[in-house]
Design a protein around this motif. Structure first.
Motif, PDB file in Angstrom:
ATOM      1  N   ARG A  57      58.020   1.584  52.499  1.00 33.89           N
ATOM      2  CA  ARG A  57      57.312   2.619  53.178  1.00 33.89           C
ATOM      3  C   ARG A  57      56.787   2.106  54.398  1.00 33.89           C
ATOM      4  O   ARG A  57      56.713   3.121  55.321  1.00 33.89           O
ATOM      5  CB  ARG A  57      56.430   3.173  52.254  1.00 33.89           C
ATOM      6  N   SER A  58      56.140   1.305  54.624  1.00 32.33           N
ATOM      7  CA  SER A  58      55.743   0.792  55.728  1.00 32.33           C
ATOM      8  C   SER A  58      56.864   0.450  56.935  1.00 32.33           C
ATOM      9  O   SER A  58      56.668   1.086  58.144  1.00 32.33           O
ATOM     10  CB  SER A  58      54.998  -0.833  55.857  1.00 32.33           C
ATOM     11  N   GLU A  60      59.582   2.287  56.960  1.00 32.46           N
ATOM     12  CA  GLU A  60      59.952   3.645  57.398  1.00 32.46           C
ATOM     13  C   GLU A  60      59.023   4.474  58.102  1.00 32.46           C
ATOM     14  O   GLU A  60      59.315   5.199  59.010  1.00 32.46           O
ATOM     15  CB  GLU A  60      60.350   4.392  55.887  1.00 32.46           C
ATOM     16  N   ARG A  61      57.772   4.183  57.786  1.00 34.02           N
ATOM     17  CA  ARG A  61      56.662   4.878  58.657  1.00 34.02           C
ATOM     18  C   ARG A  61      56.821   4.139  60.084  1.00 34.02           C
ATOM     19  O   ARG A  61      56.720   5.052  60.983  1.00 34.02           O
ATOM     20  CB  ARG A  61      55.165   4.467  58.098  1.00 34.02           C
ATOM     21  N   ASP A  62      56.886   2.949  60.187  1.00 36.90           N
ATOM     22  CA  ASP A  62      56.911   2.362  61.646  1.00 36.90           C
ATOM     23  C   ASP A  62      58.285   3.027  62.407  1.00 36.90           C
ATOM     24  O   ASP A  62      58.041   3.505  63.543  1.00 36.90           O
ATOM     25  CB  ASP A  62      57.298   0.998  61.500  1.00 36.90           C
ATOM     26  N   MET A  65      57.649   6.557  63.124  1.00 37.36           N
ATOM     27  CA  MET A  65      56.937   6.748  64.392  1.00 37.36           C
ATOM     28  C   MET A  65      57.552   6.458  65.932  1.00 37.36           C
ATOM     29  O   MET A  65      57.178   7.168  67.008  1.00 37.36           O
ATOM     30  CB  MET A  65      55.399   5.985  64.143  1.00 37.36           C
ATOM     31  N   SER A  85      55.795  13.503  59.369  1.00 38.45           N
ATOM     32  CA  SER A  85      54.388  13.350  58.969  1.00 38.45           C
ATOM     33  C   SER A  85      54.160  12.089  59.388  1.00 38.45           C
ATOM     34  O   SER A  85      54.724  11.246  59.355  1.00 38.45           O
ATOM     35  CB  SER A  85      54.475  14.195  57.743  1.00 38.45           C
ATOM     36  N   SER A  86      52.768  11.791  59.165  1.00 34.40           N
ATOM     37  CA  SER A  86      52.298  10.428  59.227  1.00 34.40           C
ATOM     38  C   SER A  86      52.550   9.551  57.900  1.00 34.40           C
ATOM     39  O   SER A  86      52.585   8.346  58.155  1.00 34.40           O
ATOM     40  CB  SER A  86      50.643  10.537  59.436  1.00 34.40           C
ATOM     41  N   SER A  87      52.850  10.395  56.737  1.00 33.65           N
ATOM     42  CA  SER A  87      53.222   9.807  55.429  1.00 33.65           C
ATOM     43  C   SER A  87      54.557  10.281  55.200  1.00 33.65           C
ATOM     44  O   SER A  87      54.493  11.078  54.259  1.00 33.65           O
ATOM     45  CB  SER A  87      52.218   9.880  54.576  1.00 33.65           C
ATOM     46  N   PRO A  88      55.568   9.843  55.699  1.00 38.87           N
ATOM     47  CA  PRO A  88      56.947  10.568  55.411  1.00 38.87           C
ATOM     48  C   PRO A  88      57.419  10.078  54.040  1.00 38.87           C
ATOM     49  O   PRO A  88      56.918   8.779  53.733  1.00 38.87           O
ATOM     50  CB  PRO A  88      57.760  10.000  56.535  1.00 38.87           C
ATOM     51  N   SER A  90      60.401   8.574  51.274  1.00 36.95           N
ATOM     52  CA  SER A  90      61.573   7.581  51.647  1.00 36.95           C
ATOM     53  C   SER A  90      62.599   8.325  52.067  1.00 36.95           C
ATOM     54  O   SER A  90      63.331   7.770  53.024  1.00 36.95           O
ATOM     55  CB  SER A  90      61.758   7.097  50.376  1.00 36.95           C
ATOM     56  N   ALA A  93      61.976   9.649  55.852  1.00 36.33           N
ATOM     57  CA  ALA A  93      62.100   8.561  56.982  1.00 36.33           C
ATOM     58  C   ALA A  93      63.452   7.795  57.092  1.00 36.33           C
ATOM     59  O   ALA A  93      63.262   6.917  58.227  1.00 36.33           O
ATOM     60  CB  ALA A  93      60.626   7.580  56.208  1.00 36.33           C
TER      61      ALA A  93
END
Length: 261
Positions: A57-58, A60-62, A65, A85-88, A90, A93
């Motif tokens: 998840r980390s 994919e968030r990076d 962004m 979104s800020s918390s996409p 899986s 992202a």
């Protein structure tokens, strides 16, 4: 005679006490061993699997962004696409796959930046429902025990000519490769990196070989123990290795795939 009778009773009591103490010690040791097994097989499994999924998840968030920054702000005279979104999730992202299996302008096999044991990619195996981070190196404590798939040093990078070879635990510590024996020819092995996706297709499986069979991770993978298993021509390959049989490290199970053109 009375004194002798008391002596026999005392010896018998002492023997019973020793046997009882031995039984208690045996039970205590058994309980401790059971707790150690539960910790190793169950608790470390849960910890590593949860931490590995958080790492996915980390990543994919990076990546999301970075894509948002690269896309820039939407035009003022036309509605642009919604930013992630800020918390996409899986699925949201994950990088979209290019028709050819690699994104335009990508550089297959580029050396990922960062520490040698840091996750830099995500391996997805749809048939198994597996999503696991990939890190450089196969160090047990720094990589494999975290529930990651480890990239063998010296082997090709994702999407590159040669052999992109990975190792993973089959039991304990997240056991990401526990069910790779269920893979069949034609199954997809998807590797996502920052802005890139590489899709491999399972071609061959070697059910058992020795731990010293380095031929399975060679640039053109072919077993040196069982030479009838493997490939004979250069290409872009992926190799998954894990221990076999389950709960043993005696042999190695190997799955090979080729990059989809």
């Amino acid at each position: 005679m009375v004194v002798q009778g008391r002596g026999r009773r005392a010896r018998r009591a002492g023997l019973v006490g020793a046997m009882w103490a031995t039984a208690e010690l045996t039970v205590t040791v058994g309980v401790v061993m059971l707790l150690l097994v539960v910790h190793q097989v169950w608790w470390t499994n849960r910890q590593a699997a949860a931490a590995a999924q958080e790492q996915v998840r980390s990543l994919e968030r990076d990546w999301a962004m970075e894509r948002a920054r690269d896309d820039g702000p939407p035009s003022s005279d036309a509605p642009g696409p919604s930013l992630p979104s800020s918390s996409p999730s899986s699925s949201a992202a994950a990088p979209a796959p290019a028709p050819s299996g690699r994104a335009a302008g990508s550089r297959p096999g580029a050396e990922p930046s960062g520490a040698r044991d840091r996750a830099y990619a995500v391996l997805r195996i749809p048939r198994l429902g597996l999503v696991v981070p990939v890190a450089q190196g196969i160090d047990k404590r720094a990589v494999l025990d975290k529930g990651y798939a480890g990239h063998y040093p010296g082997t090709a990078g994702p999407g590159a000519q040669g052999n992109f070879a990975l190792a993973g635990h089959r039991n304990t510590h997240g056991e990401p490769f526990r069910y790779i024996n269920r893979l069949r020819a034609g199954d997809e092995l998807i590797v996502d990196m920052r802005g890139r996706r590489y899709t491999y297709v399972v071609g061959k499986i070697l059910g058992e070989t020795t731990e010293r069979d380095t031929g399975v991770i060679a640039p053109v993978p072919r077993s040196v123990v069982k030479p009838q298993h493997g490939y004979g021509e250069p290409g872009a390959y992926i190799t998954l290795t894990t221990c076999t049989p389950e709960y043993s490290s005696k042999y190695r199970l190997v799955v090979w795939g080729t990059l989809r053109p």
